[in-house]
Design an enzyme around this catalytic site. Structure first.
Site, PDB file in Angstrom:
ATOM      1  N   GLU A   1      -6.438  18.657   4.524  1.00  0.00           N
ATOM      2  CA  GLU A   1      -5.239  17.868   4.764  1.00  0.00           C
ATOM      3  C   GLU A   1      -4.079  18.394   3.938  1.00  0.00           C
ATOM      4  O   GLU A   1      -4.246  19.168   2.998  1.00  0.00           O
ATOM      5  CB  GLU A   1      -5.491  16.391   4.409  1.00  0.00           C
TER       6      GLU A   1
ATOM      7  N   ASP B   1      -0.183   9.248   0.348  1.00  0.00           N
ATOM      8  CA  ASP B   1       0.382  10.595   0.218  1.00  0.00           C
ATOM      9  C   ASP B   1       1.903  10.654   0.015  1.00  0.00           C
ATOM     10  O   ASP B   1       2.659   9.973   0.720  1.00  0.00           O
ATOM     11  CB  ASP B   1       0.107  11.414   1.483  1.00  0.00           C
TER      12      ASP B   1
ATOM     13  N   TRP C   1       0.810  -1.215   0.000  1.00  0.00           N
ATOM     14  CA  TRP C   1       0.000   0.000   0.000  1.00  0.00           C
ATOM     15  C   TRP C   1       0.851   1.277   0.000  1.00  0.00           C
ATOM     16  O   TRP C   1       1.846   1.374   0.716  1.00  0.00           O
ATOM     17  CB  TRP C   1      -0.899   0.033   1.232  1.00  0.00           C
TER      18      TRP C   1
ATOM     19  N   TRP D   1      -4.765   0.294   3.603  1.00  0.00           N
ATOM     20  CA  TRP D   1      -4.202   1.194   4.612  1.00  0.00           C
ATOM     21  C   TRP D   1      -4.017   0.469   5.936  1.00  0.00           C
ATOM     22  O   TRP D   1      -4.842  -0.341   6.351  1.00  0.00           O
ATOM     23  CB  TRP D   1      -5.134   2.386   4.769  1.00  0.00           C
TER      24      TRP D   1
ATOM     25  N   PHE E   1       2.458   9.404  10.269  1.00  0.00           N
ATOM     26  CA  PHE E   1       1.559  10.001   9.286  1.00  0.00           C
ATOM     27  C   PHE E   1       2.324  11.039   8.445  1.00  0.00           C
ATOM     28  O   PHE E   1       3.527  11.212   8.570  1.00  0.00           O
ATOM     29  CB  PHE E   1       0.370  10.640   9.985  1.00  0.00           C
TER      30      PHE E   1
END
Length: 526
Positions: free
Chosen positions: A238, A57, A54, A81, A113
């Site tokens: 975001e 971003d 996977w 994810w 993240f």
């Protein structure tokens, strides 16, 4: 970074506990699967994709000593994810990539993240020296245990540094450097830039439906500056990115704030937007009502730019994640999921008393050009199959419409195969629109949202004079009017498209000149 997802596998394992130094050993990530053929169904041939598993971003992008670094949200254990890592790759031309070991792994503070990276040339952080300046990555620690406990402060900002051009990373012992004291659950995706006028680093941070700005002299201690948002907007923001761009005509400097929106994009789901305004070191000032879309297609999200890239003051290079959260985890790829868009150069375009961004593919892509098919000047009446020394599933088209002699109001191109799949790219001259219809582009069943459409975007008639189109197995990227319009879509035909047809409706489409280039793949395969 994708909004925290419920039902992911388990909580953070104790085996991830706070290793300060991220060194490659036996990898569960990219280097463990380098025997991949890169020939799987739907595998793109000249776009960045992970070897397996996977990806979402783009993260931690910087340029140093001739290398462009691209990190990305990565889960090495699944094609959906999960506990986020930073995958890592480098390139000398933004086109051909070398996979490197995982840059950052989860630890006792949480998953890793999204975020950015900067070259600390003056060693303000003290992590390196003037002769060997550190690269500092800023990222969001997402603590699943705190989230499960129902607290709102499960996201905080942390940093790591590298003294060897991004190969090994050391997490700062004082993490987190910015705790969440806002009472807002969504608090993430730090992107940092040096602001020379105030002599400080400035962080843009997504805080639910706004961007908050923070300042630091050393990348370790941060103080709140201001915020920017759209009054009454409740969409999740975001991956913000703040940077200056110079008007190529006047030399005036404007500031651009890119922000990705996780719902209600122009054609549904996620999309990347931007504002053009001014920044005084404290506040970003722009008209909140003048939000613009960087790309009108469904598949360009979390677009961010490279730090320290060798460009002039009027250019900024960036890349986006080529998917959409509506269906990203269901698309029919088996060993890998997701690709990046083509890297693009952003420039300012003055118009109607304001500014917009033009976004064009990087020039290095021309190095992939192989055999050339000249279309010459031709008049398309009804339908005409286009053939030459190229594969319709892996090529670049340059088309220049003769507007004075074109009489059709609708014209465009269709990709098809022997399985009955088809993808249509159309131009509506009368209504000044471009549209993509992928409703019959492949077998259905994996997502209802994917097959909605057609998808549309406004298009100035004059921009039809300059069309640049990239086709790569399962992706379409349209650049019109020197990048004034971008339109990115993915699709999944049952077999590669092998037929390209131009068409015109109720009149003729006159192509003043046209060229099709075959394009080489970027991956060395057995």
């Amino acid at each position: 970074m994708k909004k925290y997802m419920f039902g992911v596998v388990g909580l953070l394992l104790l085996g991830f506990l706070s290793c300060k130094e991220e060194k490659p050993g036996v990898e569960e990530g990219p280097l463990a699967v380098m025997d991949t053929t890169y020939r799987e169904p739907h595998r793109l041939q000249f776009h960045f994709t992970p070897p397996a598993k996977w990806m979402n971003d783009p993260n931690g992008m910087f340029y140093l000593d001739g290398e462009y670094h691209l990190s990305y949200q990565y889960y090495p254990d699944s094609t959906v994810w999960g506990p986020m890592h930073w995958g890592h790759a480098v390139s000398r031309d933004l086109v051909r990539w070398e996979h490197l070991p995982v840059a950052l792994k989860p630890d006792s503070l949480g998953y890793i993240f999204s975020g950015g990276a900067v070259v600390d040339t003056a060693n303000t952080s003290g992590f390196g020296s003037r002769l060997n300046p550190p690269v500092v990555a800023a990222f969001t620690h997402h603590n699943p245990e705190t989230e499960k406990a129902g607290r709102d402060d499960f996201q905080s900002q942390s940093i790591a540094y590298s003294l060897d051009n991004g190969r090994y990373w050391t997490k700062y012992s004082g993490n987190p450097v910015l705790k969440n004291e806002t009472g807002i659950r969504d608090f993430r995706d730090p992107k940092i830039i040096w602001h020379p006028e105030t002599g400080k680093w400035v962080m843009a941070l997504a805080v639910y439906d706004q961007v908050q700005f923070y300042a630091s002299p050393d990348l370790k201690s941060w103080s709140y500056l201001s915020d920017f948002g759209i009054p009454g907007d409740t969409r999740l923001w975001e991956c913000p990115d703040l940077f200056p761009l110079q008007d190529p005509d006047t030399g005036q400097t404007k500031w651009v704030l890119i922000v990705s929106i996780q719902q209600e994009g122009p054609n549904g789901g996620t999309a990347t937007s931007y504002f053009v305004g001014d920044f005084d070191g404290v506040r970003f000032i722009a008209n909140p009502a003048e939000q613009q879309w960087l790309d009108w297609g469904t598949d360009n999200y979390a677009f961010v730019t490279w730090d320290h890239a060798p460009t002039g003051p009027g250019e900024r290079i960036g890349i986006g994640w080529m998917s959409n959260w509506q269906y990203a985890q269901q698309v029919p790829t088996e060993t890998w999921r997701s690709a990046m868009t083509l890297p693009r150069v952003l420039t300012l375009q003055a118009e109607d008393g304001g500014y917009s961004l033009n976004s064009s593919p990087v020039a290095a892509l021309e190095g992939l050009r192989g055999e050339r098919t000249d279309l010459g000047k031709r008049t398309i009446a009804k339908e005409e199959e286009v053939t030459g020394a190229f594969l319709p599933s892996q090529c670049e088209l340059l088309l220049h419409t003769d507007l004075e002699n074109t009489t059709a109001t609708l014209f465009g191109m269709t990709l098809s195969n022997g399985k009955g799949d088809r993808l249509i790219l159309g131009f509506d001259r009368e209504n000044q629109q471009v549209w993509v219809d992928r409703r019959q582009s492949g077998p259905k069943g994996f997502s209802e949202d994917f097959y909605k459409g057609p998808h549309t975007a406004p298009l100035e008639v004059e921009d039809l004079r300059d069309l640049r189109i990239y086709l790569d197995v399962a992706s379409l990227e349209v650049f019109a009017g020197q990048g004034a319009l971008n339109f990115t879509e993915i699709f999944f035909p049952e077999a590669p498209y092998d037929t390209l047809t131009f068409w015109a409706d109720e009149g003729v489409w006159v192509i003043g000149s046209g060229t099709v280039f075959s394009l080489e793949g970027i991956w060395e395969t057995p």
